[in-house]
Scaffold this active site. Structure first.
Site, PDB file in Angstrom:
ATOM      1  N   ILE A 561       6.561   3.450   3.890  1.00 26.14           N
ATOM      2  CA  ILE A 561       5.160   3.315   3.151  1.00 26.14           C
ATOM      3  C   ILE A 561       5.337   3.692   1.861  1.00 26.14           C
ATOM      4  CG2 ILE A 561       3.955   3.816   5.421  1.00 26.14           C
ATOM      5  CD1 ILE A 561       3.340   6.552   4.390  1.00 26.14           C
ATOM      6  N   GLY A 564      10.013   6.420  -3.949  1.00 26.44           N
ATOM      7  CA  GLY A 564       9.829   7.028  -5.333  1.00 26.44           C
ATOM      8  C   GLY A 564      11.288   7.290  -5.958  1.00 26.44           C
ATOM      9  N   LYS A 583       9.086  12.422   3.766  1.00 28.48           N
ATOM     10  CA  LYS A 583       9.836  12.148   2.540  1.00 28.48           C
ATOM     11  C   LYS A 583      11.283  12.221   2.974  1.00 28.48           C
ATOM     12  CE  LYS A 583       8.813  12.818  -1.600  1.00 28.48           C
ATOM     13  NZ  LYS A 583       8.604  13.380  -2.956  1.00 28.48           N
ATOM     14  N   ASP A 683       3.935  15.758 -13.696  1.00 31.19           N
ATOM     15  CA  ASP A 683       4.089  14.289 -13.302  1.00 31.19           C
ATOM     16  C   ASP A 683       2.732  13.805 -12.757  1.00 31.19           C
ATOM     17  OD1 ASP A 683       5.010  11.808 -13.205  1.00 31.19           O
ATOM     18  OD2 ASP A 683       6.195  12.244 -11.747  1.00 31.19           O
TER      19      ASP A 683
END
Length: 752
Positions: A561, A564, A583, A683
């Site tokens: 989905i 990065g 992740k 970030d």
């Protein structure tokens, strides 16, 4: 669109085309009138919302329409509808704009093929169609646009039937050619060598095969060449030695072998060279970035690298390099990142590395380095990551290492280090991860947070370490202090201090438990009462790991989905009904994490803070095959995705947008003012703000976060997303709350 509606549109287009042709032939309309009809015909082919975006397109005064530019004769010369959100096709009537010189339709949702009629536009100098959904082949008629200077068809769905047409070699005036991020296959046509005016050639992220044609050596003006992420094979043609004006050269992720061009850096203008994940070897004379990782480089590291005075990033990781590390390699005064891990290097660590005072990351792990760690290793005051693991280093850990007050990650594992851990390391307040396992160290484990909370794996298998931690024997105060020649008074003070320390730790533990329970009352739960598989994470991690593998079908792409810089994110739905986001971190060829600091920082921050507007971390897993972070799953995905999708953006009404901004503000206020030490995210962007079904904002991705300590330096290398980062960071590299505030302001502008 149904077949019936589509047929009606085609019929209308054909009618208007015939209508305009007839009236043009009879002189009833001038050239401008025909162009107005052509543009109106195009508008009529769009769906309703797109037509509303071109509301000014009515009447006959087409030169005043949005995005239209005319010459003095009222003939259309510019069509600029960049980023309008148009959905439709490019009808063949565009070929009737015979004076058109610039057609810019980038960043829309245009579909279908590129019409052959565009080949009639002999005055065209700029054709920019990137960032659409165009399909089909690149037509051979493209070669008829002999006036073209800039051709950009990147980021579409163009296919390889016919591949890149050989007729593209007819565009003798072309200065920039971008066909990247499509589905082009076949070989690179040799006719590209005819484009002698070409300065930029970008073909990366396709499926191009065969070898690089030697005719590219004719492109004497070429400054930027990007061929990465294709299926190119063979060696680099010798003719590339003729190209001496390179600024950027990128051939990574192919199957290229042999040597890099000998004259690659002859002009001194080369700024970046990327050749990793090939089998190339080569040399360079002046660079800022040199990344040749994960190739099959053999032999010794050339001492000439010390002449690269502008070099700030050198990565030779994962090769088969041998011999000593040349002493000259520490000479470039701008060097910030040096990665030589995973080779066969031997000898000692050069003392000259301490001269690289700007070093931020130094990785020498996985070699055969011997002798002691030089005391000069404590000189680079900005050093954040020091990895010397998996070598054969001997002697004691130098006291001077305590000077590294910015150090966050220290890996000395799997060596032959002896003696006690120096007291100076106890004062390194920035440390978040230490691994000293598999050495011959002895004495007490320092009573600092990073050691006291370290898992057993990070200090196991030493000769004589002692302490209250798992797997260690209790320290004898007399033994530990007597060995240092301490007096009886110091022994008493040590005992008293230990008792007070234990009482303090108990008090802190009670406060933490109480605060977490209070936090749970405020923030838990947001979803239903399905069985939470992660209540068993602490004692049956194997079961959870196996459930994740099963739920994602061993991380099948269909469950992905998001992608990065640190890894790929998968949706995992368990039989119980619970859904999580997993992740999977990028790993290198030797199985190590590509970014260990990001992994550890994400864990450290999210296990210590809890807030309604901050993503929840359920757990993590460091497995020989996969390193995973498991988060709560948020149904609506990222704020960036919603703002980029026309339909979702329309339903993202004002009140929801305000609540997103408020939620993000609450999260930042909590991190900056209620956490001790304060947490700086570094970030913040719309991609790192996730929304649940009720549009509640959750800040995510703390891999680049920093904990701000007033007792230590808070300087760092640049991390974050360009466009969101504060400009002053590029100059000062100072980490403070203003960085997040600036990025937050950029997100507000996006949302509101």
């Amino acid at each position: 669109m149904t077949a019936f509606v589509y047929a009606i549109i085609i019929a209308l287009v054909s009618f208007f085309y015939s209508f305009s042709q007839v009236y043009f032939a009879n002189g009833i309309f001038g050239g401008g009138g025909v162009e107005a009809v052509a543009l109106l015909t195009w508008k009529a082919s769009f769906e309703n919302h797109s037509r509303s975006l071109l509301s000014s397109w009515n009447g006959s005064d087409h030169c005043n329409w949005t995005g239209i530019g005319c010459n003095k004769a009222s003939r259309v010369i510019h069509v600029d509808l960049e980023n309008f959100g148009l959905r439709g096709v490019i009808p063949s009537e565009m070929g009737m704009l015979s004076s058109l010189s610039e057609l810019s339709l980038q960043s829309n949702q245009l579909m279908g093929p590129i019409p052959p009629s565009l080949g009639k536009l002999g005055n065209m100098t700029v054709l920019c169609l990137f960032g659409n959904q165009l399909s089909g082949p690149i037509l051979k008629q493209i070669g008829m646009l002999t006036s073209l200077i800039d051709l950009d068809l990147s980021k579409n769905n163009l296919t390889g039937s016919g591949s890149i047409p050989t007729s593209i070699g007819s565009l003798s005036n072309l200065a920039s050619l971008s066909l990247d991020d499509n589905h082009l296959s076949g070989s690179i046509p040799s006719t590209i060598g005819n484009l002698t005016s070409l300065k930029e050639l970008s073909l990366h992220l396709n499926q191009l095969s065969c070898s690089i044609p030697p005719e590219l050596g004719k492109l004497s003006s070429l400054t930027n060449l990007r061929l990465s992420a294709n299926e190119l094979i063979g060696s680099l043609p010798q003719e590339l030695d003729n190209l001496t004006h390179f600024e950027n050269f990128d051939i990574c992720y192919n199957k290229i072998t042999g040597h890099l061009p000998q004259n690659l850096c002859l002009s001194g203008s080369l700024e970046s060279l990327f050749a990793f994940h090939n089998s190339v070897i080569g040399r360079a004379t002046q660079l800022q970035v040199l990344d040749l990782s994960s190739n099959h480089l053999v032999g010794e590291i050339p001492s000439a690298l010390g002449k690269l005075v502008s070099l700030f990033d050198l990565n030779l990781r994962g090769n088969k390099l041998s011999g000593n590390i040349p002493t000259e390699i520490g000479s470039p005064c701008k060097l910030q990142h040096l990665d030589l891990a995973g080779n066969n290097l031997s000898g000692s660590i050069p003392r000259q590395l301490g001269q690289s005072v700007n070093l931020i990351k130094l990785r020498l792990s996985g070699n055969s380095l011997t002798e002691a760690i030089p005391i000069e290793i404590g000189q680079p005051h900005f050093l954040q990551n020091l990895d010397l693991g998996n070598n054969s280093l001997t002697g004691e850990i130098p006291q001077q290492m305590g000077n590294l007050q910015s150090l966050e990650i220290l890996n000395l594992s799997h060596n032959r280090l002896s003696g006690s851990i120096p007291s100076s390391i106890s004062g390194m307040s920035s440390l978040t991860f230490v691994d000293i396992s598999y050495n011959h160290l002895e004495g007490p484990l320092p009573e600092t947070r990073v050691f006291q909370h370290a898992p057993f794996e990070t200090y196991r298998d030493n000769d004589g370490l002692c302490g209250n931690q798992t797997g260690l024997t209790q320290c004898s105060p007399i033994m530990n202090n007597g060995a240092k020649g301490r007096s009886h008074t110091k022994v008493v003070l040590w005992v008293v201090g230990s008792v007070l320390g234990i009482l303090l730790l108990l008090g802190v533990a009670i406060l933490l438990v109480f605060s977490k329970r209070m936090g749970n009352k405020e923030s838990e739960p947001r979803r239903g009462t399905t069985e939470n598989l992660f209540v068993i994470w602490s004692y049956d991690g194997k079961l959870v790991y196996e459930n994740i593998i099963e739920a994602t079908e061993d991380f099948n792409a269909k469950h992905c989905i998001g992608v990065g810089g640190q890894g790929m994110v998968y949706k995992a739905e368990f039989p119980s009904g619970q859904v999580v986001a997993v992740k999977k971190l990028h790993t290198l060829r030797d199985g190590e994490l590509a970014n260990l600091s990001s992994f550890t920082m994400d864990i450290r921050v999210l296990t210590e803070i809890r807030h309604r507007n901050i993503i929840r971390l359920y757990g993590f897993c460091s497995h020989p095959r996969h390193s995973l972070l498991v988060y709560e799953f948020l149904e609506r995905g990222s704020l960036h995705k919603i703002l980029s999708n026309e339909e979702e953006a329309l339903s993202f009404e004002w009140s929801k947008r305000v609540n997103v901004v408020k939620g993000l503000a609450d999260a930042l206020s909590y991190m900056h003012h209620d956490c001790l030490p304060p947490v700086i995210h570094r970030d913040i962007s719309s991609k790192n703000v996730l929304l649940d079904t009720e549009y509640v904002a959750h800040l995510s991705d703390f891999g680049t976060a920093r904990l701000i300590s007033p007792q230590s330096s808070n300087w760092t290398s640049f991390e974050g997303t360009f466009g969101y980062a504060a400009p002053e960071l590029a100059y000062t590299m100072d980490v403070n709350k203003r960085l997040d505030a600036y990025s937050f302001g950029v997100v507000i502008l996006e949302v509101l």
